[in-house]
Design a protein around this motif. Structure first.
Motif, PDB file in Angstrom:
ATOM      1  N   ASP A   1      53.523  41.729  39.304  1.00 10.56           N
ATOM      2  CA  ASP A   1      52.879  42.942  39.794  1.00 10.56           C
ATOM      3  C   ASP A   1      51.403  42.701  40.008  1.00 10.56           C
ATOM      4  O   ASP A   1      50.795  41.890  39.318  1.00 10.56           O
ATOM      5  CB  ASP A   1      52.984  44.078  38.756  1.00 10.56           C
ATOM      6  CG  ASP A   1      54.408  44.392  38.409  1.00 10.56           C
ATOM      7  OD1 ASP A   1      55.179  44.627  39.333  1.00 10.56           O
ATOM      8  OD2 ASP A   1      54.733  44.400  37.206  1.00 10.56           O
ATOM      9  N   GLY A   2      50.837  43.436  40.906  1.00  9.94           N
ATOM     10  CA  GLY A   2      49.391  43.470  41.052  1.00  9.94           C
ATOM     11  C   GLY A   2      48.965  44.912  41.206  1.00  9.94           C
ATOM     12  O   GLY A   2      48.678  45.376  42.294  1.00  9.94           O
ATOM     13  N   ILE A   3      48.983  45.629  40.080  1.00  7.19           N
ATOM     14  CA  ILE A   3      48.558  47.040  40.114  1.00  7.19           C
ATOM     15  C   ILE A   3      47.099  47.069  39.674  1.00  7.19           C
ATOM     16  O   ILE A   3      46.788  47.177  38.489  1.00  7.19           O
ATOM     17  CB  ILE A   3      49.458  47.906  39.219  1.00  7.19           C
ATOM     18  CG1 ILE A   3      50.915  47.748  39.661  1.00  7.19           C
ATOM     19  CG2 ILE A   3      49.022  49.378  39.289  1.00  7.19           C
ATOM     20  CD1 ILE A   3      51.896  48.479  38.806  1.00  7.19           C
ATOM     21  N   CYS A   4      46.201  46.896  40.642  1.00  4.71           N
ATOM     22  CA  CYS A   4      44.780  46.786  40.347  1.00  4.71           C
ATOM     23  C   CYS A   4      44.113  48.160  40.427  1.00  4.71           C
ATOM     24  O   CYS A   4      44.461  48.972  41.284  1.00  4.71           O
ATOM     25  CB  CYS A   4      44.117  45.833  41.333  1.00  4.71           C
ATOM     26  SG  CYS A   4      44.858  44.188  41.313  1.00  4.71           S
ATOM     27  N   HIS A   5      43.159  48.376  39.515  1.00  2.75           N
ATOM     28  CA  HIS A   5      42.462  49.664  39.448  1.00  2.75           C
ATOM     29  C   HIS A   5      40.992  49.503  39.814  1.00  2.75           C
ATOM     30  O   HIS A   5      40.381  48.492  39.491  1.00  2.75           O
ATOM     31  CB  HIS A   5      42.510  50.236  38.026  1.00  2.75           C
ATOM     32  CG  HIS A   5      43.895  50.528  37.526  1.00  2.75           C
ATOM     33  ND1 HIS A   5      44.785  49.531  37.190  1.00  2.75           N
ATOM     34  CD2 HIS A   5      44.537  51.707  37.313  1.00  2.75           C
ATOM     35  CE1 HIS A   5      45.923  50.091  36.779  1.00  2.75           C
ATOM     36  NE2 HIS A   5      45.799  51.400  36.854  1.00  2.75           N
ATOM     37  N   VAL A   6      40.443  50.554  40.430  1.00  5.43           N
ATOM     38  CA  VAL A   6      38.991  50.694  40.494  1.00  5.43           C
ATOM     39  C   VAL A   6      38.662  51.995  39.765  1.00  5.43           C
ATOM     40  O   VAL A   6      39.245  53.047  40.062  1.00  5.43           O
ATOM     41  CB  VAL A   6      38.475  50.747  41.948  1.00  5.43           C
ATOM     42  CG1 VAL A   6      36.972  51.034  41.956  1.00  5.43           C
ATOM     43  CG2 VAL A   6      38.776  49.441  42.668  1.00  5.43           C
ATOM     44  N   TYR A   7      37.759  51.907  38.779  1.00  3.46           N
ATOM     45  CA  TYR A   7      37.313  53.098  38.067  1.00  3.46           C
ATOM     46  C   TYR A   7      35.876  53.393  38.490  1.00  3.46           C
ATOM     47  O   TYR A   7      34.992  52.546  38.358  1.00  3.46           O
ATOM     48  CB  TYR A   7      37.386  52.879  36.549  1.00  3.46           C
ATOM     49  CG  TYR A   7      36.560  53.881  35.767  1.00  3.46           C
ATOM     50  CD1 TYR A   7      36.807  55.260  35.871  1.00  3.46           C
ATOM     51  CD2 TYR A   7      35.518  53.470  34.938  1.00  3.46           C
ATOM     52  CE1 TYR A   7      36.042  56.180  35.172  1.00  3.46           C
ATOM     53  CE2 TYR A   7      34.745  54.392  34.227  1.00  3.46           C
ATOM     54  CZ  TYR A   7      35.007  55.753  34.350  1.00  3.46           C
ATOM     55  OH  TYR A   7      34.242  56.663  33.663  1.00  3.46           O
ATOM     56  N   ILE A   8      35.654  54.599  39.013  1.00  2.22           N
ATOM     57  CA  ILE A   8      34.298  55.016  39.379  1.00  2.22           C
ATOM     58  C   ILE A   8      33.734  55.869  38.254  1.00  2.22           C
ATOM     59  O   ILE A   8      34.210  56.984  37.994  1.00  2.22           O
ATOM     60  CB  ILE A   8      34.291  55.829  40.693  1.00  2.22           C
ATOM     61  CG1 ILE A   8      35.047  55.058  41.802  1.00  2.22           C
ATOM     62  CG2 ILE A   8      32.862  56.102  41.143  1.00  2.22           C
ATOM     63  CD1 ILE A   8      35.083  55.799  43.137  1.00  2.22           C
ATOM     64  N   ASP A   9      32.743  55.300  37.577  1.00  3.02           N
ATOM     65  CA  ASP A   9      32.112  56.022  36.465  1.00  3.02           C
ATOM     66  C   ASP A   9      31.178  57.098  37.007  1.00  3.02           C
ATOM     67  O   ASP A   9      30.744  57.048  38.156  1.00  3.02           O
ATOM     68  CB  ASP A   9      31.335  55.019  35.609  1.00  3.02           C
ATOM     69  CG  ASP A   9      30.817  55.647  34.339  1.00  3.02           C
ATOM     70  OD1 ASP A   9      31.663  56.150  33.561  1.00  3.02           O
ATOM     71  OD2 ASP A   9      29.586  55.644  34.118  1.00  3.02           O
ATOM     72  N   LYS A  10      30.840  58.048  36.140  1.00  2.00           N
ATOM     73  CA  LYS A  10      29.916  59.108  36.597  1.00  2.00           C
ATOM     74  C   LYS A  10      28.545  58.533  36.937  1.00  2.00           C
ATOM     75  O   LYS A  10      27.795  59.101  37.720  1.00  2.00           O
ATOM     76  CB  LYS A  10      29.802  60.217  35.551  1.00  2.00           C
ATOM     77  CG  LYS A  10      29.092  59.807  34.269  1.00  2.00           C
ATOM     78  CD  LYS A  10      28.899  60.995  33.337  1.00  2.00           C
ATOM     79  CE  LYS A  10      28.322  60.500  32.002  1.00  2.00           C
ATOM     80  NZ  LYS A  10      28.155  61.576  31.038  1.00  2.00           N
TER      81      LYS A  10
ATOM     82  N   ILE B   1      35.214  48.218  37.415  1.00  2.00           N
ATOM     83  CA  ILE B   1      34.436  49.434  37.155  1.00  2.00           C
ATOM     84  C   ILE B   1      33.231  49.456  38.102  1.00  2.00           C
ATOM     85  O   ILE B   1      32.596  48.420  38.322  1.00  2.00           O
ATOM     86  CB  ILE B   1      33.970  49.510  35.677  1.00  2.00           C
ATOM     87  CG1 ILE B   1      33.151  50.805  35.435  1.00  2.00           C
ATOM     88  CG2 ILE B   1      33.149  48.287  35.269  1.00  2.00           C
ATOM     89  CD1 ILE B   1      32.816  51.070  33.976  1.00  2.00           C
ATOM     90  N   VAL B   2      32.962  50.609  38.663  1.00  2.00           N
ATOM     91  CA  VAL B   2      31.729  50.792  39.420  1.00  2.00           C
ATOM     92  C   VAL B   2      30.862  51.713  38.586  1.00  2.00           C
ATOM     93  O   VAL B   2      31.253  52.859  38.292  1.00  2.00           O
ATOM     94  CB  VAL B   2      32.001  51.408  40.814  1.00  2.00           C
ATOM     95  CG1 VAL B   2      30.705  51.442  41.623  1.00  2.00           C
ATOM     96  CG2 VAL B   2      33.064  50.621  41.559  1.00  2.00           C
ATOM     97  N   ALA B   3      29.717  51.222  38.143  1.00  2.00           N
ATOM     98  CA  ALA B   3      28.863  51.993  37.233  1.00  2.00           C
ATOM     99  C   ALA B   3      27.449  51.440  37.253  1.00  2.00           C
ATOM    100  O   ALA B   3      27.258  50.229  37.396  1.00  2.00           O
ATOM    101  CB  ALA B   3      29.421  51.939  35.806  1.00  2.00           C
ATOM    102  N   LYS B   4      26.482  52.326  37.098  1.00  2.00           N
ATOM    103  CA  LYS B   4      25.103  51.864  36.914  1.00  2.00           C
ATOM    104  C   LYS B   4      24.794  51.709  35.426  1.00  2.00           C
ATOM    105  O   LYS B   4      23.973  50.892  35.043  1.00  2.00           O
ATOM    106  CB  LYS B   4      24.127  52.871  37.560  1.00  2.00           C
ATOM    107  CG  LYS B   4      23.903  52.599  39.049  1.00  2.00           C
ATOM    108  CD  LYS B   4      22.690  53.349  39.594  1.00  2.00           C
ATOM    109  CE  LYS B   4      23.075  54.748  39.999  1.00  2.00           C
ATOM    110  NZ  LYS B   4      22.113  55.436  40.866  1.00  2.00           N
ATOM    111  N   ASP B   5      25.471  52.529  34.612  1.00  2.00           N
ATOM    112  CA  ASP B   5      25.263  52.495  33.163  1.00  2.00           C
ATOM    113  C   ASP B   5      25.821  51.179  32.605  1.00  2.00           C
ATOM    114  O   ASP B   5      27.028  50.976  32.526  1.00  2.00           O
ATOM    115  CB  ASP B   5      25.983  53.691  32.533  1.00  2.00           C
ATOM    116  CG  ASP B   5      25.736  53.796  31.044  1.00  2.00           C
ATOM    117  OD1 ASP B   5      25.546  52.751  30.388  1.00  2.00           O
ATOM    118  OD2 ASP B   5      25.744  54.939  30.532  1.00  2.00           O
TER     119      ASP B   5
END
Lengths: 583, 583
Positions: B380-389, B496-500
Motif C-alpha cells: 500500500d501507499g496511503i500517504c498523508h499530508v497534514y496541514i497544521d494551523k 506535515i506542512v507547518a511553520k511551527d
C-alpha cells in the motif's frame, strides 16, 4: 471433583502437568461419555447432563464432530476454538453457524447442556469424537476441546487479554517510549535495576518455588540449572542493566545526511523495530536481559516463557513493568500467560515485527517453520575447521581442541574437522587425533577418514553433535573444503588454519557463512567477544542482521526529509545536488 | 485436433491465451466426457479412450475425484500435480497411492487409458469432477488437471529445468561472480550494455510481436504502454548499465573494523544476499534494470515475468546471459519459463533469499501473503499530508497539489489530506479546496470534512485511490494527525506542512513511517530523488531495508576474523581490547 488447588492453579495443573493429573486423580474419577455423532437425537446432551449430575460425576465429556466450541462457525476466518468457556464473555460473542454436520442445533444444545451441568458442579469438556484418542487426551489433561467449569469466570476473566491486544498495546507504549527524552529512557533502566534489587527476596522465593516444582517433576539437571537464579544473579543482572543505561542511546542516530536540493535535507535515522516477540525456554535471566534491551532500543515486547519458569517470569515481569512510568505505560512489556500456544502467537505477523527464540535448536527450527514473522536466530550451528596443508600443526591442534572442547554444547563449537589430504600420516595430525581422543572426543569419519583413522562412519555430514563428538573427513584442497562447507554446513561459523595467506584469503572470500575465521577458534563467534555489548542472538539468516547481533538487531531506520515547500512537479524545476553532509 | 502452431506454441496457446482458443477452435471441437466418480467401473476409462479414438475426438476429458495426476499420493509432502504428462519422464517417477477414494486402480487405469488415447492422436485431460466448472475451464484453456498429448515429450523435455535447480545454479554462479575481481564484474556490465545495443533490432522485433499480440488480445492501454520498448529505450538502458558499471563496487566493503585482542582483527564486510527472485508484470525494461543490479551486487537472479512480455523477456534474457563469461556461468540469471506458477516459486524459501515484486499493489499483497521468503516492496501507499494551523497556506497548496497531481497513480502520491480544525473557513483553505476541485480531483470526506465541505463520505480512511481523488478530514491537532496516520496509514510516506518547528519535530519524531517529510511533497520519496542511484524498490517492511532502497538492499554482511592462533579457552587468557580500527 475436588482439586486441592482452586481457581487458576487448577487450570495450569489441568492442562499443563498431565503427569500429576494422572498420578493424583485418575483413580478417583467417575466419568460419563456420550457420543452424539448423528446430531439427530440431540436430547442426548441434556440427558447426559442430567445423568452426570445425578451420578455426581467428576467430569462429563460430550463428543461432537468438531474440535470443540468455536468463536465463529469453523472454517470462517478468525474462527478460533474456545478452550475455556466463560459464560459472561462468550455468551454474546459466539455465532452459531450451520457448517458443522450436526447442524446449528447440535452445538447450541451441547453448550446449553454443558453450561447447565458445569453450573451445577460437574465440569464438562466438549471434544471431537472423530479425532484419535480424544477421551484419553482429555483425561490426561491435554488442552483439547472446550472446558466448561463453574469457576471458569474466576480463573480467566481478569487475565485473558489476547496476545494481539497485547502486541497493539506494546506498540502504542513503544511509541511513547520513543518520544520521551534519552535521559528519561535511561532513568527507566536505572529504575528497573533498582526495583530488581529491592525485590530480590521476593524474586528468589518465586524462583525457588519453580525450581522445587521442576525437581519434583523430575526434570533433567540442565533445565533446572538454567531455571535457577543463583545467589548474586539478580545483582549481576541489575549491574548489567546499569551498564546498558549508560550506553550511547541507539535511537535517533543520524546514519546518513544528504542535501537533495537547495534547502532540502534528507536524514536516515535509526528507530525501533516496533514489537518484538521473545520465545524463551526456562531461563528467567533471559527475560531480564531482553526486557532491558527492549527498553534501551525503544521497542515493545511480548514475552512467552517456558512454563517451568512461570512464577519466576511472573514476578520478574511485575517488578520490571512496575518500574515503567505511566507516561510510557507498563503494557510496553507483555507477558503472555494465556494458554495461547506459540503457533497462535506466530500468526500475528501484522502486529509483531520480529521473533527472537532463545532455546534449543529444535525450538528455533519449529518457530522458523511456522511463522511469516522474521526470525532472528539460528537453527543449526554446524561449524567447520579446515586444516590446510600449510597449517602450523601446533596452532591447528590448539584451535581444534578449543573449538570442540571449550563448550561442546555451544552453537559455535566445531562439529566437523576437514583435513587436507597431504597431512595424512604426518606426526602433527596423528598427535591431534590422539589428543582429541584423549580428551574424550568421539570421532566419526567420512568415507576417507573412517578408513584412514579406523573410526566409525558418520551418518551424515550435516550433523550437529552438541557434545564431545565430531565428524572428520579428508579432502583434497581448499576448494574442496569450501564446497563441502557450502554443501553440508549451516552458514554459521567456519575456520581455516593455514600459513599460506593466498589460500586463507580464498577461504575467507568464498565461504559464504555469517562468520569466517582465519587462525582463530570458532568459539570467538559471540556478541560479547565481538565487542557488540549486549547480544540479542546469533543470526544465520541473510536478511536484516547476520552473525552475532547486538542492539542494532532491534533497530530499523526512517527517512526524515526537511524542506521549505519544495515540490516535484515532474522534476522540471528541482536541481538535485545529492551532496553528502557531515553527520 | 490440428492447431496451426505445433509443439510448444500449442502449450502456451492452450494454457495461456484462452480467448484465442475459444475464438478459433471452440466450434471445431468434438469432445467426450466420462464421469467416473464411483471408481468401481473403471473400465469406463478404457471404454472412453476407445470411443474417443473411434469418433476421432479432438479432446477427451476424464473426470476424477482428485485434481489430476500427482507425483506422489495427494497429501504427501512434495506431492505436486503434474500439468503435462511426459511418459519418458513420469512413468517411473510417479507412485500411485491409495489415498484417493477411487483407489489405486482408479488413477492407474485413467493414466493407462489416457496414454493410449493420446498416443493414438486424441489428447486427454484428467481433471477433477468435484471442482466447479472443470470442463468449462479445460475448454477455456485454463491450466487445470493433467494433459496427455502425443507430442508432449517434444514440448517440455529440453526446457523444464525446475525453479529449484535454477536457484541452486544461480547461487553457484553468484559465488563465482563474487570471487572474480571487481574489474571483471565491471567488464561484464559493459559487455551486457554492448550486447543490448548490438541486438537492438532483434529485441525490438520480439517486443513488437508481444505488443501486437497484446493489442490483438484487447489488453488495456496502460499495460501495452508498459510493455512497449519505445525507440531509444534500449540505448537509455545500456547507458544506465554503463553508469552502474562505473559505480563504486558495493561488494567487499569493510563497514567496521575492530581489534578484539592483540593480533585478532574483526571486519564486517558487505556481500551479496545470494539469490533474488523478481516477479514483474509486463515491463521488459525492468528485466534489464534488475539483471544489471544483480550483476553489480554479485547476486544470482530468478526472473519471472508477465506472460504478455514472453518474447521480449526471452530475447533480453538470451542477450544478457550471452554476455556473461563461462568463468561465472550464464545460469547466474534464470528466466522461469516453465509453467510453474508463482505460488510454487514462493515455496522455495530454502534456496531464494529475497523476493522483489514489481507490479501492482495486488501482486505485492498476494506475494506477501503467500511466502515465507522476505519480500522487498510495499503493498500500500496511503500517504498523508497534514496541514497544521501554523502552515503557510500558499506552501500547503503547492505541496498538496503536487503530492496529489504530479503522478496520481504513484505509490508516493497523497491519498489523504488532514487539516487542522482552526483552518476551517479560512481563505487559504477555501482556495486549496477550490483549486483541487478545479484540477479535477474528486474529494471524499471523513465525518467532519464531508459536512464542512459538502462532499461525499469516504468509505474508509484506509483507502488508496491511485487516481485523481483523495480523502479529506478535519482533525484537532498534530497529535490527532499522528494517531490518524498510525491507525489508517500504510507507513509509506507522510508529510506535515507547518511553520511551527516544535509541532513539525513532534510529527517527524512520532510518525512511524518509512519516510516522514516536513514542508516537502511526498513525491520526493524515490530512490533517484533520494540520490541512491538505481532503485531496487520502496520497502514498507521494517526489516532489512526501509523506504526507497538502492543496491544496498541486495547486500548483507559477513564477519571476517583474522587471527594468529587465538583460542577462547574459557576466556581465561584473552585480553579483549575491542578497539575500533580505521576503515
Amino acid at each position: 471433583m475436588s482439586p486441592e488447588d482452586e481457581g487458576e492453579y487448577f487450570v495450569h495443573w489441568r492442562w499443563e502437568t498431565c503427569e500429576m493429573f494422572i498420578d493424583r486423580c485418575f483413580q478417583d474419577y467417575i466419568w460419563i461419555i456420550m457420543i452424539d455423532s448423528s446430531g439427530i437425537f440431540w436430547d442426548n446432551d441434556s440427558l447426559a447432563a442430567l445423568l452426570a449430575l445425578e451420578l455426581q460425576a467428576d467430569l462429563l465429556v460430550l463428543l461432537s464432530d468438531v474440535e470443540g466450541l468455536y468463536s465463529a462457525p469453523p472454517g470462517e476466518p478468525h474462527s478460533k476454538i474456545i478452550h475455556t468457556y466463560i459464560k459472561e464473555r462468550h455468551q454474546g460473542e459466539i455465532t452459531f453457524g450451520d457448517k458443522s454436520r450436526v447442524g446449528r442445533g447440535g452445538m447450541t444444545a451441547k453448550v446449553k447442556a454443558a453450561v447447565y451441568a458445569a453450573s451445577a458442579g460437574t465440569p464438562v469438556v466438549i471434544a471431537s469424537g472423530f479425532a484419535t484418542n480424544s477421551i484419553v487426551k482429555v483425561l490426561q489433561g491435554e488442552r483439547i476441546g472446550t472446558l466448561f467449569h463453574q469457576d471458569a469466570h474466576l480463573w480467566a476473566l481478569p487475565k485473558e487479554v489476547g496476545p494481539r491486544e497485547m502486541a497493539v498495546s506494546a506498540r502504542e507504549c513503544s511509541r511513547r517510549l520513543q518520544s520521551i527524552s534519552s535521559e528519561d529512557r535511561r532513568k527507566i533502566l536505572l529504575d528497573i535495576a533498582d526495583a530488581l534489587e529491592a525485590n530480590e527476596k521476593l524474586i528468589r522465593i518465586e524462583n525457588e518455588a519453580d525450581v522445587a516444582a521442576a525437581q519434583q517433576a523430575g526434570y533433567e539437571k540442565s533445565l533446572i540449572s538454567r531455571l535457577t537464579l543463583k545467589p548474586g544473579k539478580i545483582l549481576s543482572l541489575s549491574k548489567s542493566i546499569r551498564i546498558l543505561a549508560d550506553m550511547e542511546d541507539p535511537i535517533g542516530h543520524v546514519l546518513k545526511r544528504t542535501e537533495l536540493a537547495d534547502g532540502l535535507v534528507l536524514e536516515k535515522t535509526s528507530c525501533p523495530l516496533g514489537v518484538v516477540l521473545i520465545v524463551f525456554e526456562s531461563r528467567p535471566d533471559a527475560l531480564v536481559q531482553i526486557a532491558s534491551l527492549a527498553v534501551r532500543s525503544g521497542n515493545g515486547l511480548l514475552l512467552k516463557g517456558g512454563k517451568e519458569a512461570m512464577r519466576s517470569n511472573a514476578i520478574l515481569h511485575k517488578v520490571i513493568t512496575g518500574a515503567i512510568p505511566d507516561t510510557v505505560g507498563e503494557k510496553l512489556i507483555g507477558l503472555v500467560t494465556s494458554r495461547d500456544e506459540i503457533p497462535d502467537l506466530l500468526k500475528l505477523d501484522d502486529v509483531i515485527d520480529l521473533v527472537i527464540p532463545r532455546g534449543s535448536n529444535k525450538l528455533v527450527a519449529q518457530i522458523k517453520e511456522s511463522t511469516k514473522i522474521p526470525v532472528l536466530g539460528h537453527a543449526d550451528g554446524i561449524c567447520h575447521v579446515y586444516i590446510d596443508k600449510s597449517a602450523d600443526m601446533d596452532m591447528a591442534k590448539c584451535i581444534v581442541l578449543d573449538a570442540k572442547i571449550d563448550y561442546p554444547a555451544a552453537c559455535n563449537a566445531m562439529e566437523t574437522l576437514l583435513i587436507h589430504k597431504d597431512l595424512l600420516n604426518s606426526e602433527g595430525l596423528n598427535d591431534l587425533v590422539v589428543e582429541l581422543k584423549g580428551e574424550g572426543v568421539t570421532l566419526y569419519g567420512g568415507p576417507r577418514a573412517s578408513i584412514a583413522f579406523n573410526i566409525p562412519r558418520a551418518h551424515s555430514f550435516h550433523h550437529e553433535y552438541n557434545s564431545m563428538a565430531c565428524t572428520v573427513e579428508i579432502i583434497d584442497d581448499v576448494h574442496a573444503a569450501i564446497d563441502h562447507i557450502q554443501h553440508y554446513g549451516s552458514a554459521h561459523t567456519d575456520c581455516i588454519v593455514a600459513k599460506d595467506l593466498e589460500v586463507a584469503e580464498t577461504f575467507l572470500c568464498q565461504v559464504d557463512s555469517a562468520a569466517v575465521f582465519h587462525n582463530a577458534s570458532t568459539r570467538f563467534c559471540d556478541g560479547a567477544r565481538f565487542g557488540l555489548g549486549a547480544e540479542v542472538g546469533i543470526s544465520t539468516s541473510r536478511i536484516h542482521a547476520r552473525g552475532p547481533v547486538g542492539v542494532e538487531g532491534l533497530l530499523t531506520t526512517r527517512w526524515i526529509l526537511r524542506g521549505s515547500g519544495q515540490v516535484v512537479d515532474g522534476d522540471k524545476e528541482v536541481v538535485y545536488t545529492h551532496k553528502n553532509l557531515p553527520l
